[in-house]
Scaffold this active site. Structure first.
Site, short mmCIF file in Angstrom:
data_model
loop_
_atom_site.label_atom_id
_atom_site.label_comp_id
_atom_site.label_asym_id
_atom_site.label_seq_id
_atom_site.Cartn_x
_atom_site.Cartn_y
_atom_site.Cartn_z
CB VAL A 69 -0.98 0.04 1.21
CG1 VAL A 69 -2.03 -1.04 1.09
CG2 VAL A 69 -0.22 -0.04 2.53
CG ASN A 95 -6.81 -3.81 8.41
OD1 ASN A 95 -7.01 -3.70 9.61
ND2 ASN A 95 -6.15 -4.84 7.89
CE1 TYR A 160 1.09 -0.22 14.66
CE2 TYR A 160 0.50 0.31 16.92
CZ TYR A 160 0.17 -0.25 15.70
OH TYR A 160 -1.07 -0.82 15.52
#
Lengths: 252, 78
Positions: A69, A95, A160
């Site tokens: 992606v 997602n 993250y």
């Protein structure tokens, strides 16, 4: 406005949908009538297997695209294919995500690049292409999967957490910009969910995380998928720019 | 309807201008052609010609003349 969760006639693209929350979402949206398009990154075999599983369980044919992606050209090609076949897109679930945990002082440049490429760049690329398709019909729902870590932080997850906080920022800005086109943009912030991400956790850390969940149990991917279903359906037709926690009352 | 008429129709409807006022020199930032209208214009062109433009082409489409050049890459001739 319909008064149920039906997604009949809607086309949904779910990134990172061969495993975990993405796969649970693919099954849930298919169960409620959507034509689902899958995406995976590593294994064509797994992608084909998932297509077969959907066919077997729901008697539907679905497409799947194997690409990273974070690769804008590959994403463009995917949306060209979606446009050619379906002429529209009603639902995008951003997602796909990756996780490279490291303590401050131990973070490598590559960790940052890789995590942000998937978790941030990937979200923007897909959101942009999807919004262009959706704007033609002046209708659409985009659901970005953030994380509780993006809202409250966590030790060892500077990269993250930063990427997932960015997902919330992207969601809020896109919601404002796209509202006039009747495209809704919302985020979901899952907490401690039973996916591949938790498998490598040492037992002590696993228990520590579990202890922070007020409901006293780990969440299942299907429970996140149910929240996606709500935001994808017309039941949430007046909801945009929101971050929905799916975390069992978790405090980190 | 010919391709030129189709393109003029897309410009006319999305920028809310009369077709006869559209010339090759019509360019971004002039009149009603702002960033919001640009995306409506792109959607209109894509719908009219049943194509999906590459992102670079969306950004580069800065005049009516340029639009014709870019659409040439999609086998749409003027």
């Amino acid at each position: 406005m319909t008064s149920n969760f039906s997604l009949e006639g809607k086309v949904a693209f779910i990134t990172g949908s061969t495993r975990g929350m993405g796969w649970a979402t693919a099954r849930t949206l298919t169960r409620f009538g959507a034509t689902v398009i899958l995406n995976g990154i590593n294994s064509q075999d797994l992608l084909e297997q998932r297509k077969e599983e959907l066919k077997k369980e729901f008697n539907v044919e679905c497409d799947g695209f194997l690409f990273d992606v974070g690769d804008m050209d590959a994403a463009q090609n995917c949306y060209n294919q979606i446009f050619k076949k379906h002429k529209k897109l009603d639902i995008l679930v951003n997602n796909a995500g990756t996780l490279d945990d490291n303590l401050v002082g131990m973070i490598r440049k590559e960790d940052i690049r890789h995590t942000f490429s998937t978790n941030v760049n990937g979200v923007i690329y897909n959101l942009q292409f999807a919004a262009r398709l959706m704007s033609r019909n002046k209708s659409g729902s985009i659901i970005n999967i953030s994380s509780l870590v993006g809202r409250v932080g966590n030790e060892g997850q500077v990269v993250y957490g930063g990427s997932k906080a960015a997902v919330i920022g992207i969601t809020l800005s896109a919601a404002r910009e796209l509202a006039s086109k009747n495209i809704r943009v919302n985020a979901i912030a899952p907490g401690f969910i039973n996916t591949d991400f938790v498998k490598p956790l040492p037992p002590a850390i696993f228990q520590q995380r579990l202890n922070s969940v007020k409901m006293g149990r780990i969440g299942e991917p299907e429970e996140v998928a149910n929240a996606v279903l709500f935001l994808a359906s017309d039941l949430s037709s007046y909801i945009t720019g929101q971050v929905l926690g799916v975390d069992g009352g978790m405090i980190m | 309807m010919g391709n030129l008429e189709k393109l003029k129709k897309a410009f006319s409807e999305s920028l809310e201008i009369e077709p006869e006022t559209i010339t090759d020199e019509l360019s971004y930032s002039s009149g009603n052609w702002d960033s919001i209208a640009h995306l409506a214009l792109i959607a209109s062109i894509e719908t009219e010609f049943d194509i999906m433009l590459a992102s670079d082409d969306v950004i580069d489409m800065s005049s009516f003349q340029k639009a014709k050049e870019i659409l040439g890459k999609y086998d749409i001739k003027f």
